[in-house]
Design a protein around this motif. Structure first.
Motif, PDB file in Angstrom:
ATOM      1  N   MET A 183       0.836  -1.176   0.000  1.00 41.51           N
ATOM      2  CA  MET A 183       0.000   0.000   0.000  1.00 41.51           C
ATOM      3  C   MET A 183       0.880   1.237   0.000  1.00 41.51           C
ATOM      4  SD  MET A 183      -3.471  -0.556   1.133  1.00 41.51           S
ATOM      5  CE  MET A 183      -4.359  -1.909   1.762  1.00 41.51           C
ATOM      6  N   SER A 184       0.303   2.346   0.327  1.00 43.28           N
ATOM      7  CA  SER A 184       1.092   3.583   0.312  1.00 43.28           C
ATOM      8  C   SER A 184       1.848   3.740   1.624  1.00 43.28           C
ATOM      9  CB  SER A 184       0.190   4.782   0.083  1.00 43.28           C
ATOM     10  OG  SER A 184      -0.675   4.928   1.182  1.00 43.28           O
ATOM     11  N   GLN A 185       3.017   4.308   1.514  1.00 44.84           N
ATOM     12  CA  GLN A 185       3.828   4.519   2.697  1.00 44.84           C
ATOM     13  C   GLN A 185       3.506   5.890   3.278  1.00 44.84           C
ATOM     14  OE1 GLN A 185       7.777   4.157   1.189  1.00 44.84           O
ATOM     15  NE2 GLN A 185       7.679   1.927   1.011  1.00 44.84           N
ATOM     16  N   PRO A 186       3.608   6.041   4.582  1.00 39.63           N
ATOM     17  CA  PRO A 186       3.339   7.355   5.175  1.00 39.63           C
ATOM     18  C   PRO A 186       4.399   8.367   4.743  1.00 39.63           C
ATOM     19  CG  PRO A 186       4.111   5.797   6.833  1.00 39.63           C
ATOM     20  CD  PRO A 186       3.922   5.030   5.562  1.00 39.63           C
ATOM     21  N   LEU A 187       3.962   9.593   4.593  1.00 39.03           N
ATOM     22  CA  LEU A 187       4.887  10.655   4.205  1.00 39.03           C
ATOM     23  C   LEU A 187       5.778  10.989   5.391  1.00 39.03           C
ATOM     24  CD1 LEU A 187       2.379  12.865   2.268  1.00 39.03           C
ATOM     25  CD2 LEU A 187       4.082  11.333   1.340  1.00 39.03           C
ATOM     26  N   SER A 188       7.061  10.876   5.186  1.00 43.56           N
ATOM     27  CA  SER A 188       7.964  11.046   6.318  1.00 43.56           C
ATOM     28  C   SER A 188       8.668  12.390   6.301  1.00 43.56           C
ATOM     29  CB  SER A 188       8.994   9.913   6.329  1.00 43.56           C
ATOM     30  OG  SER A 188       9.696   9.904   5.103  1.00 43.56           O
ATOM     31  N   THR A 189       9.002  12.908   5.148  1.00 44.38           N
ATOM     32  CA  THR A 189       9.772  14.137   5.120  1.00 44.38           C
ATOM     33  C   THR A 189       8.878  15.315   4.765  1.00 44.38           C
ATOM     34  OG1 THR A 189      10.324  13.941   2.782  1.00 44.38           O
ATOM     35  CG2 THR A 189      11.788  12.846   4.337  1.00 44.38           C
ATOM     36  N   SER A 190       9.353  16.481   5.115  1.00 47.61           N
ATOM     37  CA  SER A 190       8.586  17.689   4.805  1.00 47.61           C
ATOM     38  C   SER A 190       8.583  17.955   3.299  1.00 47.61           C
ATOM     39  CB  SER A 190       9.167  18.880   5.560  1.00 47.61           C
ATOM     40  OG  SER A 190      10.493  19.114   5.135  1.00 47.61           O
ATOM     41  N   ASN A 191       9.638  17.485   2.617  1.00 47.22           N
ATOM     42  CA  ASN A 191       9.694  17.647   1.169  1.00 47.22           C
ATOM     43  C   ASN A 191       8.558  16.858   0.493  1.00 47.22           C
ATOM     44  OD1 ASN A 191      10.627  18.468  -1.312  1.00 47.22           O
ATOM     45  ND2 ASN A 191      12.179  16.866  -1.437  1.00 47.22           N
ATOM     46  N   ASP A 192       8.301  15.645   0.963  1.00 42.42           N
ATOM     47  CA  ASP A 192       7.204  14.836   0.423  1.00 42.42           C
ATOM     48  C   ASP A 192       5.857  15.517   0.685  1.00 42.42           C
ATOM     49  OD1 ASP A 192       8.966  12.922  -0.466  1.00 42.42           O
ATOM     50  OD2 ASP A 192       8.675  11.588   1.263  1.00 42.42           O
ATOM     51  N   LEU A 193       5.696  16.081   1.857  1.00 43.06           N
ATOM     52  CA  LEU A 193       4.452  16.778   2.196  1.00 43.06           C
ATOM     53  C   LEU A 193       4.240  18.000   1.304  1.00 43.06           C
ATOM     54  CD1 LEU A 193       4.204  16.661   6.087  1.00 43.06           C
ATOM     55  CD2 LEU A 193       2.523  15.888   4.424  1.00 43.06           C
ATOM     56  N   SER A 194       5.287  18.756   1.094  1.00 40.35           N
ATOM     57  CA  SER A 194       5.152  19.957   0.272  1.00 40.35           C
ATOM     58  C   SER A 194       4.860  19.588  -1.180  1.00 40.35           C
ATOM     59  CB  SER A 194       6.403  20.820   0.368  1.00 40.35           C
ATOM     60  OG  SER A 194       7.502  20.172  -0.210  1.00 40.35           O
ATOM     61  N   MET A 195       5.471  18.497  -1.671  1.00 42.91           N
ATOM     62  CA  MET A 195       5.177  18.062  -3.034  1.00 42.91           C
ATOM     63  C   MET A 195       3.723  17.621  -3.166  1.00 42.91           C
ATOM     64  SD  MET A 195       8.694  16.075  -4.134  1.00 42.91           S
ATOM     65  CE  MET A 195       7.833  15.068  -5.286  1.00 42.91           C
TER      66      MET A 195
ATOM     67  N   LYS B 217       1.209  18.693  -1.319  1.00 48.02           N
ATOM     68  CA  LYS B 217       0.383  19.902  -1.250  1.00 48.02           C
ATOM     69  C   LYS B 217       0.375  20.627  -2.585  1.00 48.02           C
ATOM     70  CE  LYS B 217       0.817  20.931   3.664  1.00 48.02           C
ATOM     71  NZ  LYS B 217       1.327  21.893   4.654  1.00 48.02           N
ATOM     72  N   ASP B 218       1.537  20.705  -3.230  1.00 50.34           N
ATOM     73  CA  ASP B 218       1.610  21.348  -4.541  1.00 50.34           C
ATOM     74  C   ASP B 218       0.770  20.598  -5.575  1.00 50.34           C
ATOM     75  OD1 ASP B 218       3.271  23.362  -3.634  1.00 50.34           O
ATOM     76  OD2 ASP B 218       5.119  22.359  -4.279  1.00 50.34           O
ATOM     77  N   LEU B 219       0.810  19.295  -5.506  1.00 47.95           N
ATOM     78  CA  LEU B 219       0.027  18.487  -6.430  1.00 47.95           C
ATOM     79  C   LEU B 219      -1.468  18.730  -6.224  1.00 47.95           C
ATOM     80  CD1 LEU B 219      -0.040  16.286  -8.617  1.00 47.95           C
ATOM     81  CD2 LEU B 219      -0.096  14.610  -6.770  1.00 47.95           C
ATOM     82  N   VAL B 220      -1.888  18.782  -4.980  1.00 43.29           N
ATOM     83  CA  VAL B 220      -3.299  19.041  -4.678  1.00 43.29           C
ATOM     84  C   VAL B 220      -3.695  20.438  -5.155  1.00 43.29           C
ATOM     85  CG1 VAL B 220      -4.941  19.366  -2.786  1.00 43.29           C
ATOM     86  CG2 VAL B 220      -3.412  17.390  -2.785  1.00 43.29           C
ATOM     87  N   ARG B 221      -2.829  21.423  -4.949  1.00 43.49           N
ATOM     88  CA  ARG B 221      -3.120  22.788  -5.421  1.00 43.49           C
ATOM     89  C   ARG B 221      -3.265  22.829  -6.941  1.00 43.49           C
ATOM     90  NH1 ARG B 221       1.260  24.638  -1.812  1.00 43.49           N
ATOM     91  NH2 ARG B 221       0.263  25.156   0.140  1.00 43.49           N
ATOM     92  N   LEU B 222      -2.380  22.135  -7.639  1.00 44.37           N
ATOM     93  CA  LEU B 222      -2.458  22.112  -9.096  1.00 44.37           C
ATOM     94  C   LEU B 222      -3.741  21.435  -9.584  1.00 44.37           C
ATOM     95  CD1 LEU B 222       1.222  21.266 -10.051  1.00 44.37           C
ATOM     96  CD2 LEU B 222       0.004  23.383 -10.505  1.00 44.37           C
ATOM     97  N   ARG B 223      -4.119  20.364  -8.922  1.00 41.03           N
ATOM     98  CA  ARG B 223      -5.370  19.692  -9.296  1.00 41.03           C
ATOM     99  C   ARG B 223      -6.574  20.589  -9.047  1.00 41.03           C
ATOM    100  NH1 ARG B 223      -4.528  13.630  -6.889  1.00 41.03           N
ATOM    101  NH2 ARG B 223      -3.117  12.892  -8.504  1.00 41.03           N
ATOM    102  N   MET B 224      -6.575  21.290  -7.927  1.00 44.22           N
ATOM    103  CA  MET B 224      -7.681  22.202  -7.617  1.00 44.22           C
ATOM    104  C   MET B 224      -7.752  23.325  -8.650  1.00 44.22           C
ATOM    105  SD  MET B 224      -9.310  21.080  -5.006  1.00 44.22           S
ATOM    106  CE  MET B 224     -10.143  22.445  -4.270  1.00 44.22           C
ATOM    107  N   GLU B 225      -6.620  23.853  -9.051  1.00 42.94           N
ATOM    108  CA  GLU B 225      -6.596  24.911 -10.057  1.00 42.94           C
ATOM    109  C   GLU B 225      -7.088  24.384 -11.407  1.00 42.94           C
ATOM    110  OE1 GLU B 225      -6.161  28.529 -11.887  1.00 42.94           O
ATOM    111  OE2 GLU B 225      -6.231  28.051  -9.762  1.00 42.94           O
ATOM    112  N   MET B 226      -6.703  23.168 -11.739  1.00 41.80           N
ATOM    113  CA  MET B 226      -7.164  22.577 -12.981  1.00 41.80           C
ATOM    114  C   MET B 226      -8.683  22.409 -12.979  1.00 41.80           C
ATOM    115  SD  MET B 226      -6.278  18.899 -14.722  1.00 41.80           S
ATOM    116  CE  MET B 226      -7.210  18.033 -13.491  1.00 41.80           C
ATOM    117  N   HIS B 227      -9.229  21.935 -11.877  1.00 47.21           N
ATOM    118  CA  HIS B 227     -10.677  21.768 -11.770  1.00 47.21           C
ATOM    119  C   HIS B 227     -11.389  23.120 -11.822  1.00 47.21           C
ATOM    120  CE1 HIS B 227     -10.693  17.491 -11.298  1.00 47.21           C
ATOM    121  NE2 HIS B 227      -9.865  17.546 -10.269  1.00 47.21           N
TER     122      HIS B 227
END
Length: 106
Positions: free
Chosen positions: A1-13, A15-25
């Motif tokens: 399954m998916s692994q938990p996000l461990s680093t802040s870099n993974d979290l920020s990436m 968040k950026d992906l979610v922002r881009l998807r929201m903007e696209m929608h």
């Protein structure tokens, strides 16, 4: 399954992906809502594009489309006159195309 996000870099990436998807929608919603919010502008662009491509058109202008809709809704109630109008509406593009062809040959 998916692994938990461990680093802040993974979290920020993420968040950026979610922002881009929201903007696209959001952009898709605006694009699809435009014809509903500006119907007259849509009709003007439809008519102008039909005029620009009138040489290659099949003879179905706005009046032909309106006549087709009216006959589809009320043609049966009109009896023989409705049947005659439906036949004429079917033959009109053929006659119009033949006239254009004769005009080009002269």
């Amino acid at each position: 399954m998916s692994q938990p996000l461990s680093t802040s870099n993974d979290l920020s990436m993420r968040k950026d992906l979610v922002r881009l998807r929201m903007e696209m929608h959001r952009q898709q919603m605006l694009y699809h809502a435009q014809p509903l919010s500006h119907p007259l502008q849509q009709m003007k662009s439809f008519v102008s594009s039909r005029r620009a491509s009138s040489e290659h058109s099949s003879g179905k202008g706005p009046m032909m489309i309106a006549a087709t809709v009216v006959l589809a809704l009320f043609g049966r109630r009109m009896g023989k006159m409705g049947k005659l109008a439906r036949v004429a509406l079917t033959l009109y593009p053929l006659i119009k195309g033949q006239q254009r062809l004769r005009g080009k040959l002269r």
